[in-house]
Design an enzyme around this catalytic site. Structure first.
Site, PDB file in Angstrom:
ATOM      1  N   VAL A 169      -6.912  -1.201   9.953  1.00  0.00           N
ATOM      2  CA  VAL A 169      -8.077  -0.334   9.775  1.00  0.00           C
ATOM      3  C   VAL A 169      -8.679  -0.673   8.416  1.00  0.00           C
ATOM      4  CG1 VAL A 169      -8.991   1.998   9.971  1.00  0.00           C
ATOM      5  CG2 VAL A 169      -6.766   1.480  10.974  1.00  0.00           C
ATOM      6  N   SER A 170      -9.988  -0.835   8.360  1.00  0.00           N
ATOM      7  CA  SER A 170     -10.606  -1.336   7.130  1.00  0.00           C
ATOM      8  C   SER A 170     -10.459  -0.375   5.960  1.00  0.00           C
ATOM      9  CB  SER A 170     -12.086  -1.642   7.371  1.00  0.00           C
ATOM     10  OG  SER A 170     -12.813  -0.484   7.738  1.00  0.00           O
ATOM     11  N   ASP A 171     -10.711   0.926   6.180  1.00  0.00           N
ATOM     12  CA  ASP A 171     -10.622   1.834   5.038  1.00  0.00           C
ATOM     13  C   ASP A 171      -9.176   2.072   4.620  1.00  0.00           C
ATOM     14  OD1 ASP A 171     -10.163   3.283   7.339  1.00  0.00           O
ATOM     15  OD2 ASP A 171     -11.576   4.891   6.899  1.00  0.00           O
ATOM     16  N   CYS A 172      -8.251   2.090   5.574  1.00  0.00           N
ATOM     17  CA  CYS A 172      -6.831   2.191   5.219  1.00  0.00           C
ATOM     18  C   CYS A 172      -6.411   0.966   4.402  1.00  0.00           C
ATOM     19  CB  CYS A 172      -5.969   2.298   6.471  1.00  0.00           C
ATOM     20  SG  CYS A 172      -6.324   3.743   7.490  1.00  0.00           S
TER      21      CYS A 172
ATOM     22  N   GLU B  92      -7.933   1.314   0.846  1.00  0.00           N
ATOM     23  CA  GLU B  92      -7.233   2.289   0.008  1.00  0.00           C
ATOM     24  C   GLU B  92      -5.824   1.809  -0.347  1.00  0.00           C
ATOM     25  OE1 GLU B  92      -8.943   4.537  -1.290  1.00  0.00           O
ATOM     26  OE2 GLU B  92     -10.682   4.567   0.048  1.00  0.00           O
TER      27      GLU B  92
END
EC number: 5.4.99.39
Length: 779
Positions: A483-486, A489
């Protein structure tokens, strides 16, 4: 008593892991555990939730918290602080409130370094799992008596006053979840008029008053057909031949959003098989109870397009109904008869099952999410009831079960990595490293061990998969789905730790692993500068016309998301500073195009629509963080000025912010009723304003917000549970139980760090003493 176990693989021979189960969280019931006092505390928590269930619908997630705090013998030793009306917030008071929050939340860290938390809320997650276990004959094995008791508790505690159940715990009643909940209660042994507070009778009345289950949405019709309470001819076609379409066609599976693809993959298998579970006496009773006319008199062909108005969020366009009708009238009769049933359908079913097994293996039988999990598990049982595939699925059911004071619910699939990434950033922002060094080191270790080390197996592109090596998932490494945002972060945490003393936080991650993460992020940017979440976007927008769900929007193809874009911007700016020579030009172009994307999609009122949190407050916080990272300020960027104006207009009289979940489906800002504020929304707005330099212009709005957060803190350093704050697919809410701790803590940390504050009486005395000593020494 119920106990949460961490990173435990158990003794099941059919379970395996890529990293020794780091991040895994499972519950077990121990009838001998707990003192009389502990058991009484659990019962009190249940009673309090039930008594207040119509005021605060998400759980406080108290059971594991009680367990962890007891095991660690946590006692809050820092006195509580309050800010009186007219009183100025001092550095001393803000520090005390922050330290209380930091020490409390540090005590809730699991042994493997992550922070457990409930991630649930939709009411269509759990009933299909119960139905699947009933069909396969594993109900009492997988869910012994105590499990069934807690499942029923969850259903009772979230029944609406009108007798129905919403799509999620805060939603208005829908046919979909009311019928599923009713069937679930009946499977678990309740009579037609049984259940707490006459739950079954009230539910059945709601169902019949709204037209009976012929008005179920499409997913509901599918599950009822599987169970034998509906006929497959009353459902729209889901042909498995979809999986053997030529790749050049615009509706090829590879062009679909991964969750849409993964749901309809096992659904199409079960549809193609026309599978129906055993017709038991209970099933025959349900046929009599759920219809407004005798079952044998239902005109199945005419009910295909029926759907209760309460369930409709996305009405089917005419072109879609014409497509289903043509498949229903012309295609299905051909594909279910010789020779096409042998030449085409059998091949399609085999290819579909091949994809199911591939996805199962590459997620260690967790699958991509809970809806898909149950369908894939049932498909494996239909293929071979005694096979290893089904047994491996059974072994991973505990990964989805969560227990709180409101009972047992099914998780989306766990938010371990997501929550931990933000928890670490909040703790780092507190500048209290000397007090929480071991906590940070454990968190760093978890992040490093949770990075995905490989791409999906074999020729993954032919299986419609994207690269995953170097990414982080939403939950744990075993899940496997990038997942890109995971990823952004997780990478940001590793970069922040890399500039800290290794003797405190542990050794930094190897550069090659960081480069792998950057590669994933760069691969997911679209031409418009936005970042997709799971796989590259780019399919044709008109395909959304084929969205066959009635209660979701934008689910057919992958899209670009504000939050993913802003997360990646902040991370890549930091990466560029630390590793200026790596893919320099590509990263610079990424950042430039991403900043342009954020400015282009800003709403007319200055906000940004949040796709994964409620809603405009959430999106605006992310966007302002991304723009600030690339040097956009209130003075040099119109988008920032407009966003600040939006946030300041939305501030409530008590200094906080409060946004209704209705903003998400309505796509317009809707405040909470009664001038209420929500601490999580308040924290997001505070941090957005701090990103935009509000502290330098006029800190008054920040002081007002900080006062609300400080005065809302509980005796032990916790914060109260309030309204639900997560969302997905525009119309369904998700309860992130960790948010009530992470974000108020983080906002206080940023406030203390960026807003000039008077020292306070005690600190002034200390400073004066130090000054006098230095004066005497050097005089």
């Amino acid at each position: 008593m119920w106990r949460l176990k961490i990173a435990d693989g158990g003794s099941d021979p059919y379970i395996y892991s890529t990293n020794n189960f780091v991040g895994r969280q499972t519950w077990e019931f121990d009838p001998q555990a707990g003192s009389p006092q502990e058991r009484a505390e659990v019962e009190e928590a249940r009673r309090n939730f039930y008594d207040n269930r119509y005021q605060v619908k998400p759980s406080g997630d108290l059971l594991w918290r009680m367990q962890f705090l007891k095991e660690k013998n946590f006692k809050q030793t820092i006195p509580p602080v309050k800010v009186e009306d007219g009183e100025e917030i001092t550095y001393e008071k803000s520090t005390a409130a922050l330290r209380r929050a930091v020490h409390f939340y540090s005590a809730l860290q699991a042994s493997d370094g992550h922070w457990p938390a409930e991630n649930a809320g939709p009411l269509f997650f759990l009933p299909p799992l119960v139905m699947c276990m009933y069909i396969t004959g594993h109900l009492n094995t997988v869910f012994p008596a105590e499990h069934q008791k807690e499942i029923l508790r969850y259903i009772y505690y979230h029944q609406n006053e009108d007798g129905g159940w919403g799509l999620h715990i805060e939603g208005h009643s829908t046919m979909f979840c009311t019928a599923l909940s009713y069937i679930c209660m009946r499977i678990l042994g309740e009579g037609p008029d049984g259940g707490q507070d006459n739950a079954c009778a009230r539910a059945r009345k709601w169902i019949l008053d709204h037209g009976g289950v012929t008005h179920m949405p499409s997913w509901g019709k599918t599950w009822l057909s599987i169970l034998g309470i509906f006929e497959w001819i009353g459902s729209n076609p889901m042909p498995p031949e979809f999986w053997i379409l030529p790749s050049f066609l615009p509706m090829h599976p590879a062009k679909m959003w991964c969750y849409c693809r993964m749901v309809y993959m096992p659904m199409s298998y079960l549809y193609g098989k026309r599978f129906v579970g055993p017709i038991t006496p209970l099933i025959l009773q349900l046929r009599e109870e759920l219809y407004t006319q005798p079952y044998h008199q239902v005109n199945w062909k005419k009910v295909r397009h029926l759907c209760a108005k309460e369930d409709i969020y996305y009405p089917h366009p005419l072109i879609q109904d014409l497509l289903w009708d043509s498949l229903y009238i012309f295609t299905e009769p051909l594909l279910t008869r010789w020779p096409f049933n042998k030449l085409v359908r059998e091949k399609a079913l085999q290819v579909t099952m091949k994809h199911i097994h591939y996805e199962d293996e590459n997620s260690r039988y967790i699958t991509i999410g809970c809806v898909e999990k149950v369908l894939c598990m049932l498909a494996c049982w239909v293929e071979d009831p005694n096979g290893d595939y089904f047994k491996k699925h059974i072994a991973r059911i505990p990964d989805y079960i969560w227990v709180a004071e409101d009972g047992i619910k099914m998780q989306s699939f766990g938010s371990q990595e997501w929550d931990t990434g933000f928890a670490i950033q909040a703790l780092l922002a507190s500048n209290l490293t000397d007090e929480i060094g071991p906590t940070l080191a454990r968190g760093h270790d978890f992040i490093k061990k949770s990075q995905v080390k490989d791409n999906p197996s074999g020729d993954f592109e032919s299986m419609h998969r994207h690269i995953s090596k170097g990414s982080w998932t939403f939950s744990d490494q075993d899940h496997g789905w990038q997942v890109s945002d995971c990823t952004a972060e997780g990478l940001k945490c590793c970069l922040l730790f890399s500039i800290m003393p290794p003797e405190i936080v542990g050794e930094k991650m190897e550069p090659e692993q960081l480069y792998d993460s950057v590669n994933v992020l760069l691969s997911l940017q679209s031409k418009n500068g936005g970042l997709a979440a799971w796989e590259p976007a780019g399919a044709q927008e008109w395909l959304e016309l084929l969205n066959s769900t009635e209660f979701f929007a934008d689910i057919v193809i992958e899209h670009e998301y504000i939050e993913c874009t802003a997360s990646a911007m902040q991370t890549l700016v930091l990466f560029k500073k630390l590793y200026p020579g790596h893919r320099k030009k590509e990263i610079e172009n990424f950042i430039k195009n991403a900043a342009q994307f954020l400015q282009v999609i800003q709403m007319p009122d200055g906000s940004w629509y949040g796709n994964w949190g409620v809603c405009f407050t959430y999106g605006t916080w992310f966007a302002l963080g991304g723009l600030a990272a690339v040097g956009k300020t209130y003075n040099n960027c119109l988008a920032v000025r407009r966003a600040v104006d939006f946030l300041l207009r939305a501030q409530r009289d008590n200094g906080g912010w409060g946004e209704s979940y209705l903003s998400c489906p309505k796509k317009e800002y809707v405040p909470l009723e009664g001038n209420k504020s929500n601490l999580v929304h308040t924290a997001w707005a505070m941090m957005g304003l701090i990103h935009a330099g509000q502290a330098e212009r006029d800190p008054t709005p920040l002081h007002r917000a900080a006062k609300l957060i400080i005065n809302s803190q509980l005796e032990d350093g916790d914060f109260p549970q309030q309204e639900i704050t997560g969302v997905f697919m525009k119309n369904c809410m998700l309860h992130y139980a960790a948010y009530k701790n992470i974000y108020p803590l983080w906002a206080l940390a940023e406030y203390r760090k960026h807003v000039p504050l008077p020292l306070g009486k005690n600190l002034n005395q200390v400073v004066n003493c130090i000054g006098q000593s230095l004066y005497k020494k050097y005089k």
